[in-house]
Enzyme design. Structure first.
Site, mmCIF file in Angstrom:
data_model
loop_
_atom_site.group_PDB
_atom_site.id
_atom_site.type_symbol
_atom_site.label_atom_id
_atom_site.label_comp_id
_atom_site.label_asym_id
_atom_site.label_seq_id
_atom_site.Cartn_x
_atom_site.Cartn_y
_atom_site.Cartn_z
ATOM 1 N N LYS A 1 33.282 -19.398 -57.679
ATOM 2 C CA LYS A 1 32.777 -20.433 -58.044
ATOM 3 C C LYS A 1 32.200 -21.323 -56.924
ATOM 4 O O LYS A 1 32.562 -21.192 -55.990
ATOM 5 C CB LYS A 1 33.902 -21.461 -58.635
ATOM 6 C CG LYS A 1 33.241 -22.646 -59.616
ATOM 7 C CD LYS A 1 34.192 -23.322 -60.132
ATOM 8 C CE LYS A 1 33.873 -24.612 -60.661
ATOM 9 N NZ LYS A 1 34.969 -25.399 -61.454
ATOM 10 N N SER B 1 34.173 -26.508 -66.664
ATOM 11 C CA SER B 1 33.128 -26.366 -65.705
ATOM 12 C C SER B 1 32.927 -25.106 -64.969
ATOM 13 O O SER B 1 31.766 -24.639 -64.450
ATOM 14 C CB SER B 1 33.193 -27.510 -64.657
ATOM 15 O OG SER B 1 34.164 -27.146 -63.700
ATOM 16 N N SER C 1 38.846 -26.838 -66.486
ATOM 17 C CA SER C 1 37.713 -26.088 -66.203
ATOM 18 C C SER C 1 37.914 -24.567 -66.062
ATOM 19 O O SER C 1 36.910 -23.864 -65.867
ATOM 20 C CB SER C 1 36.925 -26.674 -64.953
ATOM 21 O OG SER C 1 36.388 -27.954 -65.319
#
Lengths: 89, 486
Positions: free
Chosen positions: B79, B154, B178
């Site tokens: 990420k 997210s 997330s």
């Protein structure tokens, strides 16, 4: 409740256009009203995690970074320093 | 079968048995990225050269007979809020569009020591604030199961890339759901570890008391393997717990006889779609057939958790994001008149609307005269929610809930209504507030979109979660199904 977006924006170092104030005001009031209907809560103890008290490392200076590597990310540099607007008259 | 379709566990064994090479695996994954990335949009940066170079190194080590980690030679994507030395780390924000970290996050150091193959950096909601990956400054990531739908957020790119076969494993971060929400929407397995079990050093902070890095994969064993590699005490993160961890993959077993599974009625109430309810309850019945005991429980403060979450996370975010001032790194506005004007223009131009909204909310709840009414109240609520979980775990070993109230929604459907967007986190935020571990696993489909079930455990109870999930996975013949992308 009326929320003073201009004041909050100033504290946040954000510029909010006049056209956006109403939108942010409404968003904020909706979010704040979520928490206003909470019943009174009793303070039942410490807010810290008793099972996991933090252990700090020894305060020893270390040379982890090279200056030029760090400076590569600076938006503006001159003679090995970060350039900022004049602060002191 | 193309190599990218295998799980990391299978590839790990195949590498050890010399049935394939890391270069072959890495090329297969990179080809898959070339094939589908235009449609899915998981990545902010693909590190093709770096991946191949690393894969060649691993193959040389294997040829020399060196003893290697389970993750050696396995492609893993990261990420884009986890710092990677020399590789751009943007948080999907204009603010950090050109930021190249001069250091690695601790999790990256650990993966380097395992000889992982770095595939690239994954798209996300800007500064991890969002539930759909639509707030990314760069692009919208699509759900591989239906390209008109969001992947969740997210960590949207972390879930979509694994689901689409663009990587074998990924790291995400979870502040209010997330990792679990996108894992659920994309039909993969995602673990939000116990707070303090994985070092946050080098994770660009959103809400420091809630953030945790965790793994996403296409099998329970894959997730167990990656979690084992990243957990552990780190002197660079004072909040990281001092304790020993088992080898989670080696300890996997399907024996759940006598395990008590709690079903909290608040998580199956209004707002949760009937198909989601049915799929999660079916899963519970399958576990019951394997010898688990089902028990209805109650977590009465659940309805308030989302409120407490938004107060606490926004408060911490407003403080954490104060560092982005245009001075030492990141974006700086080009026209300004003095220092304060530079700060204000830099931040107003560099941050997107959702980030600004949360900074404003956080600043408001921490401001003079409102602190007790909002922030303190939220912290007291946090205590109450934790206490309710503790009581629940006196009576059960695992708590089972839906991960999200519904399957993935259409791109653009919720962007104008923050409260509707926030509601997709309703099942996940309590876990962060209480610092617990939770795992999202696929448990069915609604309209061809995956449904996710969430298993919540006691602090440091990851093995129990993984074993429960493993029992179900073995029963259904595996979770590893890469959808046709069209």
């Amino acid at each position: 409740m009326k929320i003073d977006i201009k004041h909050i924006a100033k504290l946040s170092r954000l510029k909010v256009d006049d056209s956006e104030i109403e939108k942010f005001e409404k968003d904020m009031e909706n979010i704040v009203s979520m928490i206003e209907n909470l019943s009174d809560l009793e303070d039942t103890g410490s807010l810290l995690d008793k099972d996991n008290s933090m252990v700090l490392r020894e305060d020893v200076a270390q040379n982890n970074f090279k200056r030029d590597e760090l400076m590569q990310n600076a938006p503006q540099t001159k003679a090995g320093c970060v350039v900022v607007p004049k602060v002191v008259e | 079968m193309e190599l990218f379709r295998y799980t990391a566990t299978e590839i790990s064994d195949m590498l050890k048995n010399k049935e394939c090479s890391s270069v072959e695996v890495t090329k297969s994954v990179l080809d898959r990225i070339d094939e589908v990335e235009d449609k899915v949009g998981s990545f902010v940066t693909v590190t093709k050269e770096l991946a191949l170079e690393k894969a060649r190194e691993v193959d040389e080590k294997i040829a020399k007979g060196e003893s290697l980690s389970n993750l050696a030679g396995i492609p893993i994507a990261i990420k884009d809020n986890i710092c990677t030395k020399g590789v751009k780390t943007t948080c999907s924000s204009k603010m950090l569009e050109n930021f190249v970290p001069p250091y690695n996050a601790t999790v990256i150091e650990k993966l380097n020591n395992c000889d992982y193959v770095p595939v690239g950096k994954l798209n996300m909601d800007e500064f991890a604030m969002g539930s759909s990956t639509e707030t990314s400054y760069f692009k919208k990531t699509k759900n591989p199961h239906n390209l008109d739908c969001v992947p969740g957020g997210s960590s949207g790119g972390s879930a979509s890339s694994v689901s689409a076969g663009e990587t074998m494993l990924s790291l995400g971060s979870d502040t209010g759901g997330s990792i679990r929400l996108p894992a659920s929407y994309c039909g993969v397995v995602g673990l939000k570890p116990t707070y303090s079990s994985v070092s946050r050093y080098g994770l660009i902070a959103f809400a420091s008391s809630l953030d945790q890095i965790g793994p996403i994969g296409r099998s329970v064993s894959d997730v167990a393997m990656l979690y084992s590699a990243i957990c552990g005490r780190d002197n660079l993160d004072a909040t990281s717990a001092i304790r020993e961890y088992p080898d989670f993959r080696a300890n996997l077993n399907t024996d759940i006889k006598g395990k008590v599974i709690g079903l909290p009625k608040e998580y199956f109430g209004k707002g949760v779609s009937d198909n989601v309810k049915e799929a999660v309850l079916n899963l519970s019945k399958e576990l019951e057939k394997q010898g688990a005991i089902l028990k209805e429980i109650s977590l009465p403060s659940t309805d308030y958790a989302l409120n407490a979450y938004y107060i606490i996370s926004s408060a911490e975010a407003s403080s954490n994001l104060a560092r982005f001032d245009g001075v030492k790194y990141g974006y700086r506005a080009s026209d300004y008149n003095g220092l304060v004007d530079m700060y204000e223009k830099t931040r107003s131009e560099g941050f997107g609307d959702e980030v600004k909204r949360r900074i404003l909310l956080g600043t408001f709840v921490l401001s003079s005269g409102y602190y007790d009414a909002y922030y303190k109240k939220a912290k007291l609520l946090q205590q109450k929610i934790s206490a309710e979980f503790n009581d629940a775990f006196d009576a059960c070993d695992v708590i089972l809930t839906p991960t999200a109230p519904d399957v993935a929604f259409k791109i653009g459907e919720n962007t104008n209504d923050p409260l509707k967007m926030y509601a997709s986190d309703i099942c996940t935020t309590t876990v962060n507030i209480a610092g617990l571990p939770a795992l999202s696993i696929p448990c069915g489909y609604d309209n061809n979109l995956p449904i996710g079930a969430q298993l919540i455990g006691r602090k440091f109870g990851e093995q129990t979660l993984l074993n429960t999930a493993f029992a179900y996975e073995s029963l259904v013949g595996g979770f590893n199904k890469i959808p046709d992308i069209k």
